[in-house]
Design an enzyme around this catalytic site. Structure first.
Site, PDB file in Angstrom:
ATOM      1  N   ASP A 232      42.907  43.696  53.358  1.00  0.00           N
ATOM      2  CA  ASP A 232      43.607  43.906  52.091  1.00  0.00           C
ATOM      3  C   ASP A 232      44.404  42.655  51.757  1.00  0.00           C
ATOM      4  OD1 ASP A 232      44.600  46.304  50.136  1.00  0.00           O
ATOM      5  OD2 ASP A 232      46.253  44.908  50.539  1.00  0.00           O
ATOM      6  N   ASN A 240      48.759  39.500  39.900  1.00  0.00           N
ATOM      7  CA  ASN A 240      48.377  40.075  38.605  1.00  0.00           C
ATOM      8  C   ASN A 240      49.568  40.132  37.653  1.00  0.00           C
ATOM      9  OD1 ASN A 240      45.603  40.505  38.801  1.00  0.00           O
ATOM     10  ND2 ASN A 240      45.848  42.479  39.821  1.00  0.00           N
ATOM     11  N   HIS A 245      45.637  39.220  34.809  1.00  0.00           N
ATOM     12  CA  HIS A 245      44.450  39.750  35.486  1.00  0.00           C
ATOM     13  C   HIS A 245      43.316  38.733  35.562  1.00  0.00           C
ATOM     14  CE1 HIS A 245      45.778  43.913  36.029  1.00  0.00           C
ATOM     15  NE2 HIS A 245      46.413  43.770  34.874  1.00  0.00           N
ATOM     16  N   ASP A 249      41.388  37.998  38.932  1.00  0.00           N
ATOM     17  CA  ASP A 249      39.929  38.018  39.119  1.00  0.00           C
ATOM     18  C   ASP A 249      39.442  36.762  39.824  1.00  0.00           C
ATOM     19  OD1 ASP A 249      39.849  40.467  37.888  1.00  0.00           O
ATOM     20  OD2 ASP A 249      39.135  39.698  35.956  1.00  0.00           O
ATOM     21  N   GLU A 275      41.643  45.207  45.813  1.00  0.00           N
ATOM     22  CA  GLU A 275      41.750  43.978  46.583  1.00  0.00           C
ATOM     23  C   GLU A 275      41.403  44.210  48.043  1.00  0.00           C
ATOM     24  OE1 GLU A 275      45.930  45.732  46.293  1.00  0.00           O
ATOM     25  OE2 GLU A 275      44.213  45.484  44.977  1.00  0.00           O
TER      26      GLU A 275
END
Length: 363
Positions: A232, A240, A245, A249, A275
């Site tokens: 993770d 973010n 965002h 990405d 994630e």
């Protein structure tokens, strides 16, 4: 025009518009190539007929070339039904006139079967297919039964009758074979895209949740030893929130590429959450897993995510579980998940693989 220019023209004619859904691209490309193949067939046929001194049939074939070009332009505008109607109508008229002029048994009847085949493999609706198939059959029956066996032209040139039959049979065979080959190529390519989209994450291009769990399930049912490494990204929500965002990405793509480059050839990588990533390591010992985890951490430290002038270092919290630590695959996955959250609670950027304490991995 050189070969490269012809290839670009072919690609431009066949490529589907960008806004066309993937599930419709196969039918679009198939019909585009049918129009092009039909045009090439008519032009080649017209060249063959030059030696037979049949100017009217040559003109009819050239008219079909123009009709196919018109149909292709309508097709590119997504007027699919109108494009098919133009092609079928002009071709049926050409066949009818050729049979009436030359005779009903000179091999032109083979083209009715070719038209029927084109109609059946097209992406038209069922009602339209039935209507056009009935029309093709009706024109074929009417033309072949009402035309007298001996026409004025055949009375003067009966010696060419058998030659025309052979030419028409070969032409239909070649065109139909080429269409079937292109249909196979396009279908295989579309099937590959569908399979890829069904098993891969659209953003990172690694396996999606269902596919990576399927990999683990196959190993479990084969009773092969394997290890799950659940990862993770630490503080990803903060990225973010602060950078948007789009930046998030890009970070996910960077993480996926880093993980992919750090794994062994037979390891499998998938994205199982926003994630979160899961690595399946078949036939792996403790030392091998520790080496993979250390390599991942070292790669992230050496190559942080770079966005223009912005550098975003990201670390992973990791939870590990081996297949022989539980009685079922869901229990193995749950064990890796619990250890992952223990790693995050213990300060992140570390691996937990047992019940006592985090394990420090170094490259």
């Amino acid at each position: 025009m050189n070969s490269w220019a012809w290839l670009r023209l072919w690609q431009w004619s066949c490529d589907a518009p960008g806004g066309l859904p993937l599930e419709r691209r196969r039918g679009y490309e198939v019909m585009s190539q049918i129009f092009l193949i039909a045009s090439l067939g008519h032009m080649a046929y017209a060249c063959v007929l030059l030696g037979l001194q049949m100017p009217w049939v040559i003109l009819l074939n050239l008219a079909c070339v123009v009709a196919n070009a018109m149909a292709l332009m309508l097709h590119r505008r997504l007027q699919l039904r109108r494009a098919m109607t133009v092609k079928m109508t002009i071709t049926l008229v050409m066949l009818s006139l050729s049979i009436c002029w030359i005779g009903p048994d000179a091999g032109f009847e083979y083209y009715f079967f070719l038209l029927l085949c084109e109609m059946l493999i097209s992406d038209m609706g069922a009602r339209y297919k039935v209507a056009m198939s009935v029309s093709i059959g009706s024109v074929a029956v009417a033309t072949l039964t009402l035309t007298p066996l001996t026409t004025p032209w055949m009375a003067d040139g009966a010696a060419l009758h058998q030659e025309l039959q052979v030419i028409n049979l070969v032409a239909v065979f070649l065109v139909l074979g080429l269409i079937m080959w292109r249909l196979h190529v396009i279908t295989e390519r579309c099937e590959h895209h569908f399979r890829r989209d069904a098993t891969h994450d659209y953003l990172t291009t690694v396996l999606n949740r269902r596919a990576i769990f399927h990999e683990a399930d196959m190993l479990w049912h084969q009773q092969r030893h394997f290890t799950l490494l659940l990862l993770d990204a630490d503080h990803f929500k903060q990225i973010n929130d602060e950078y948007g965002h789009t930046a998030g990405d890009e970070v996910l793509r960077h993480l996926a590429n880093t993980l992919r480059g750090a794994l062994r050839e037979h390891d499998r990588l998938g994205r199982v959450g926003g994630e979160e990533f899961l690595i399946v390591l078949p036939e792996s010992e403790r030392e091998e897993v520790l080496a993979v985890a250390a390599h991942i951490r070292q790669c992230l430290a050496d190559r942080p995510c770079q966005l223009d002038t912005l550098t975003l270092p990201v670390t992973f919290s990791m939870g590990l579980a081996a297949s022989d630590e539980a009685a079922s695959l869901p229990e193995v996955i749950d064990l890796a998940d619990r250890r992952l959250y223990r790693a995050k609670s213990a300060g992140r950027d570390q691996l937990v693989m047992g019940e006592l304490e985090p394990v420090e991995t170094t490259a």
